[in-house]
Design a protein around this motif. Structure first.
Motif, PDB file in Angstrom:
ATOM      1  N   SER A   5      95.631  46.482  56.914  1.00 46.28           N
ATOM      2  CA  SER A   5      96.502  46.729  55.764  1.00 46.28           C
ATOM      3  C   SER A   5      97.369  47.945  56.061  1.00 46.28           C
ATOM      4  O   SER A   5      96.924  48.879  56.726  1.00 46.28           O
ATOM      5  CB  SER A   5      95.659  46.981  54.512  1.00 46.28           C
ATOM      6  OG  SER A   5      96.488  47.177  53.376  1.00 46.28           O
ATOM      7  N   TRP A   6      98.600  47.891  55.518  1.00 46.43           N
ATOM      8  CA  TRP A   6      99.566  48.966  55.724  1.00 46.43           C
ATOM      9  C   TRP A   6      99.949  49.605  54.394  1.00 46.43           C
ATOM     10  O   TRP A   6      99.998  48.930  53.361  1.00 46.43           O
ATOM     11  CB  TRP A   6     100.851  48.416  56.347  1.00 46.43           C
ATOM     12  CG  TRP A   6     100.719  47.873  57.710  1.00 46.43           C
ATOM     13  CD1 TRP A   6     100.476  46.581  58.057  1.00 46.43           C
ATOM     14  CD2 TRP A   6     100.833  48.593  58.946  1.00 46.43           C
ATOM     15  NE1 TRP A   6     100.433  46.451  59.420  1.00 46.43           N
ATOM     16  CE2 TRP A   6     100.650  47.667  59.992  1.00 46.43           C
ATOM     17  CE3 TRP A   6     101.083  49.933  59.260  1.00 46.43           C
ATOM     18  CZ2 TRP A   6     100.700  48.039  61.345  1.00 46.43           C
ATOM     19  CZ3 TRP A   6     101.129  50.305  60.598  1.00 46.43           C
ATOM     20  CH2 TRP A   6     100.933  49.366  61.622  1.00 46.43           C
ATOM     21  N   GLY A   7     100.268  50.902  54.471  1.00 47.07           N
ATOM     22  CA  GLY A   7     100.930  51.533  53.352  1.00 47.07           C
ATOM     23  C   GLY A   7     102.417  51.210  53.386  1.00 47.07           C
ATOM     24  O   GLY A   7     102.897  50.528  54.300  1.00 47.07           O
ATOM     25  N   ARG A   8     103.154  51.717  52.425  1.00 46.59           N
ATOM     26  CA  ARG A   8     104.586  51.419  52.341  1.00 46.59           C
ATOM     27  C   ARG A   8     105.436  52.389  53.150  1.00 46.59           C
ATOM     28  O   ARG A   8     106.621  52.136  53.366  1.00 46.59           O
ATOM     29  CB  ARG A   8     105.040  51.432  50.886  1.00 46.59           C
ATOM     30  CG  ARG A   8     104.462  50.286  50.090  1.00 46.59           C
ATOM     31  CD  ARG A   8     105.110  50.187  48.718  1.00 46.59           C
ATOM     32  NE  ARG A   8     104.635  49.023  47.982  1.00 46.59           N
ATOM     33  CZ  ARG A   8     105.085  48.672  46.792  1.00 46.59           C
ATOM     34  NH1 ARG A   8     106.008  49.392  46.195  1.00 46.59           N
ATOM     35  NH2 ARG A   8     104.611  47.605  46.193  1.00 46.59           N
ATOM     36  N   ALA A  68     111.468  59.323  61.583  1.00 52.36           N
ATOM     37  CA  ALA A  68     111.006  57.938  61.468  1.00 52.36           C
ATOM     38  C   ALA A  68     110.403  57.736  60.082  1.00 52.36           C
ATOM     39  O   ALA A  68     110.188  58.700  59.345  1.00 52.36           O
ATOM     40  CB  ALA A  68     109.948  57.627  62.530  1.00 52.36           C
ATOM     41  N   VAL A  69     110.114  56.490  59.769  1.00 58.85           N
ATOM     42  CA  VAL A  69     109.250  56.186  58.632  1.00 58.85           C
ATOM     43  C   VAL A  69     107.816  56.190  59.150  1.00 58.85           C
ATOM     44  O   VAL A  69     107.518  55.528  60.153  1.00 58.85           O
ATOM     45  CB  VAL A  69     109.596  54.840  57.998  1.00 58.85           C
ATOM     46  CG1 VAL A  69     108.636  54.542  56.841  1.00 58.85           C
ATOM     47  CG2 VAL A  69     111.039  54.826  57.515  1.00 58.85           C
ATOM     48  N   TYR A  70     106.971  56.937  58.483  1.00 58.26           N
ATOM     49  CA  TYR A  70     105.576  57.062  58.890  1.00 58.26           C
ATOM     50  C   TYR A  70     104.696  56.227  57.959  1.00 58.26           C
ATOM     51  O   TYR A  70     104.811  56.317  56.729  1.00 58.26           O
ATOM     52  CB  TYR A  70     105.150  58.531  58.858  1.00 58.26           C
ATOM     53  CG  TYR A  70     105.672  59.317  60.036  1.00 58.26           C
ATOM     54  CD1 TYR A  70     107.030  59.618  60.144  1.00 58.26           C
ATOM     55  CD2 TYR A  70     104.825  59.734  61.062  1.00 58.26           C
ATOM     56  CE1 TYR A  70     107.530  60.316  61.241  1.00 58.26           C
ATOM     57  CE2 TYR A  70     105.302  60.438  62.155  1.00 58.26           C
ATOM     58  CZ  TYR A  70     106.655  60.719  62.237  1.00 58.26           C
ATOM     59  OH  TYR A  70     107.140  61.417  63.330  1.00 58.26           O
ATOM     60  N   TYR A  71     103.821  55.443  58.574  1.00 59.14           N
ATOM     61  CA  TYR A  71     102.934  54.551  57.841  1.00 59.14           C
ATOM     62  C   TYR A  71     101.484  54.891  58.156  1.00 59.14           C
ATOM     63  O   TYR A  71     101.150  55.188  59.307  1.00 59.14           O
ATOM     64  CB  TYR A  71     103.163  53.101  58.251  1.00 59.14           C
ATOM     65  CG  TYR A  71     104.556  52.579  58.052  1.00 59.14           C
ATOM     66  CD1 TYR A  71     105.527  52.724  59.032  1.00 59.14           C
ATOM     67  CD2 TYR A  71     104.899  51.911  56.878  1.00 59.14           C
ATOM     68  CE1 TYR A  71     106.807  52.232  58.848  1.00 59.14           C
ATOM     69  CE2 TYR A  71     106.173  51.409  56.689  1.00 59.14           C
ATOM     70  CZ  TYR A  71     107.130  51.581  57.681  1.00 59.14           C
ATOM     71  OH  TYR A  71     108.392  51.083  57.494  1.00 59.14           O
ATOM     72  N   CYS A  72     100.634  54.781  57.152  1.00 58.44           N
ATOM     73  CA  CYS A  72      99.209  54.798  57.473  1.00 58.44           C
ATOM     74  C   CYS A  72      98.693  53.364  57.435  1.00 58.44           C
ATOM     75  O   CYS A  72      99.252  52.502  56.754  1.00 58.44           O
ATOM     76  CB  CYS A  72      98.417  55.711  56.561  1.00 58.44           C
ATOM     77  SG  CYS A  72      98.348  55.256  54.824  1.00 58.44           S
ATOM     78  N   GLN A 115      92.534  46.650  43.399  1.00 61.43           N
ATOM     79  CA  GLN A 115      93.406  46.164  44.462  1.00 61.43           C
ATOM     80  C   GLN A 115      93.483  47.215  45.562  1.00 61.43           C
ATOM     81  O   GLN A 115      93.729  48.383  45.311  1.00 61.43           O
ATOM     82  CB  GLN A 115      94.804  45.896  43.911  1.00 61.43           C
ATOM     83  CG  GLN A 115      95.762  45.337  44.941  1.00 61.43           C
ATOM     84  CD  GLN A 115      97.123  45.019  44.346  1.00 61.43           C
ATOM     85  OE1 GLN A 115      97.337  45.207  43.154  1.00 61.43           O
ATOM     86  NE2 GLN A 115      98.024  44.556  45.164  1.00 61.43           N
ATOM     87  N   LEU A 116      93.287  46.778  46.797  1.00 63.41           N
ATOM     88  CA  LEU A 116      93.313  47.663  47.936  1.00 63.41           C
ATOM     89  C   LEU A 116      94.726  48.197  48.144  1.00 63.41           C
ATOM     90  O   LEU A 116      95.678  47.420  48.234  1.00 63.41           O
ATOM     91  CB  LEU A 116      92.869  46.879  49.168  1.00 63.41           C
ATOM     92  CG  LEU A 116      92.649  47.602  50.494  1.00 63.41           C
ATOM     93  CD1 LEU A 116      91.651  46.813  51.325  1.00 63.41           C
ATOM     94  CD2 LEU A 116      93.943  47.768  51.272  1.00 63.41           C
ATOM     95  N   GLN A 117      94.868  49.523  48.194  1.00 63.60           N
ATOM     96  CA  GLN A 117      96.192  50.117  48.332  1.00 63.60           C
ATOM     97  C   GLN A 117      96.117  51.423  49.105  1.00 63.60           C
ATOM     98  O   GLN A 117      95.194  52.219  48.923  1.00 63.60           O
ATOM     99  CB  GLN A 117      96.806  50.379  46.946  1.00 63.60           C
ATOM    100  CG  GLN A 117      98.278  50.721  46.963  1.00 63.60           C
ATOM    101  CD  GLN A 117      98.868  50.793  45.563  1.00 63.60           C
ATOM    102  OE1 GLN A 117      98.153  50.806  44.579  1.00 63.60           O
ATOM    103  NE2 GLN A 117     100.177  50.847  45.477  1.00 63.60           N
ATOM    104  N   LEU A 118      97.099  51.625  50.005  1.00 62.48           N
ATOM    105  CA  LEU A 118      97.286  52.877  50.709  1.00 62.48           C
ATOM    106  C   LEU A 118      98.630  53.458  50.297  1.00 62.48           C
ATOM    107  O   LEU A 118      99.630  52.735  50.327  1.00 62.48           O
ATOM    108  CB  LEU A 118      97.266  52.674  52.222  1.00 62.48           C
ATOM    109  CG  LEU A 118      95.972  52.168  52.851  1.00 62.48           C
ATOM    110  CD1 LEU A 118      96.210  51.805  54.310  1.00 62.48           C
ATOM    111  CD2 LEU A 118      94.879  53.210  52.728  1.00 62.48           C
ATOM    112  N   VAL A 119      98.655  54.731  49.961  1.00 62.88           N
ATOM    113  CA  VAL A 119      99.899  55.356  49.525  1.00 62.88           C
ATOM    114  C   VAL A 119     100.140  56.619  50.337  1.00 62.88           C
ATOM    115  O   VAL A 119      99.325  57.559  50.289  1.00 62.88           O
ATOM    116  CB  VAL A 119      99.865  55.690  48.025  1.00 62.88           C
ATOM    117  CG1 VAL A 119     101.179  56.374  47.614  1.00 62.88           C
ATOM    118  CG2 VAL A 119      99.652  54.433  47.197  1.00 62.88           C
ATOM    119  N   GLU A 120     101.255  56.649  51.059  1.00 60.60           N
ATOM    120  CA  GLU A 120     101.634  57.825  51.835  1.00 60.60           C
ATOM    121  C   GLU A 120     102.489  58.767  50.996  1.00 60.60           C
ATOM    122  O   GLU A 120     103.243  58.330  50.129  1.00 60.60           O
ATOM    123  CB  GLU A 120     102.439  57.429  53.080  1.00 60.60           C
ATOM    124  CG  GLU A 120     101.743  56.473  54.030  1.00 60.60           C
ATOM    125  CD  GLU A 120     102.084  55.029  53.765  1.00 60.60           C
ATOM    126  OE1 GLU A 120     101.969  54.200  54.689  1.00 60.60           O
ATOM    127  OE2 GLU A 120     102.473  54.700  52.624  1.00 60.60           O
TER     128      GLU A 120
END
Length: 121
Positions: free
Chosen positions: A110-113, A92-96, A1-6
């Motif tokens: 797609s966005w990270g959380r 701020a909340v930073y997203y990748c 599953q495609l996932q980005l994690v900051e």
């Protein structure tokens, strides 16, 4: 599953530094541009920085030029955002975000959380 994690967010004093990481799982990052975005309370999400798939081209918002540096290590499947000389307005909340193509600006697919960055004394 495609996932980005900051990761790497936190509380820092004005003038301090943080390094954010964006790690991918389920796919390899090396074919895609990656963007960092941020969203402060009551404000729209804004692009902070972007890096091309090869890492040879980057862009930064005027508000962070000279202070933030984006980089990537495709061998580690990770993109970084080094943030120096932080200001309260960087809170701020930073997203990748995963781009749909190799070049910036990223066409986000797609966005990270997100990870919270708070700059305060």
């Amino acid at each position: 599953q495609l996932q980005l994690v900051e990761s790497g967010g936190g509380l820092v004093q004005p003038g301090g530094s943080l390094r954010l990481s964006c790690a991918a799982s389920g796919f390899t990052l090396d074919s895609y541009a990656i963007g960092w975005y941020r969203q402060a309370p009551g404000k729209e999400r804004e692009e902070v920085s972007c890096i091309s798939s090869s890492g040879t081209s980057t862009s930064q918002a005027d508000s962070v030029k000279g202070r933030f540096t984006i980089s990537r290590d495709n061998a580690k499947n990770t993109v970084y955002l080094q943030m120096n000389s932080l200001k309260p307005e960087d809170t701020a909340v930073y997203y990748c975000a995963l781009g749909a193509r190799r070049f910036c600006p990223p066409v986000v697919r797609s966005w990270g959380r997100g990870t919270q960055v708070t700059v305060s004394s």
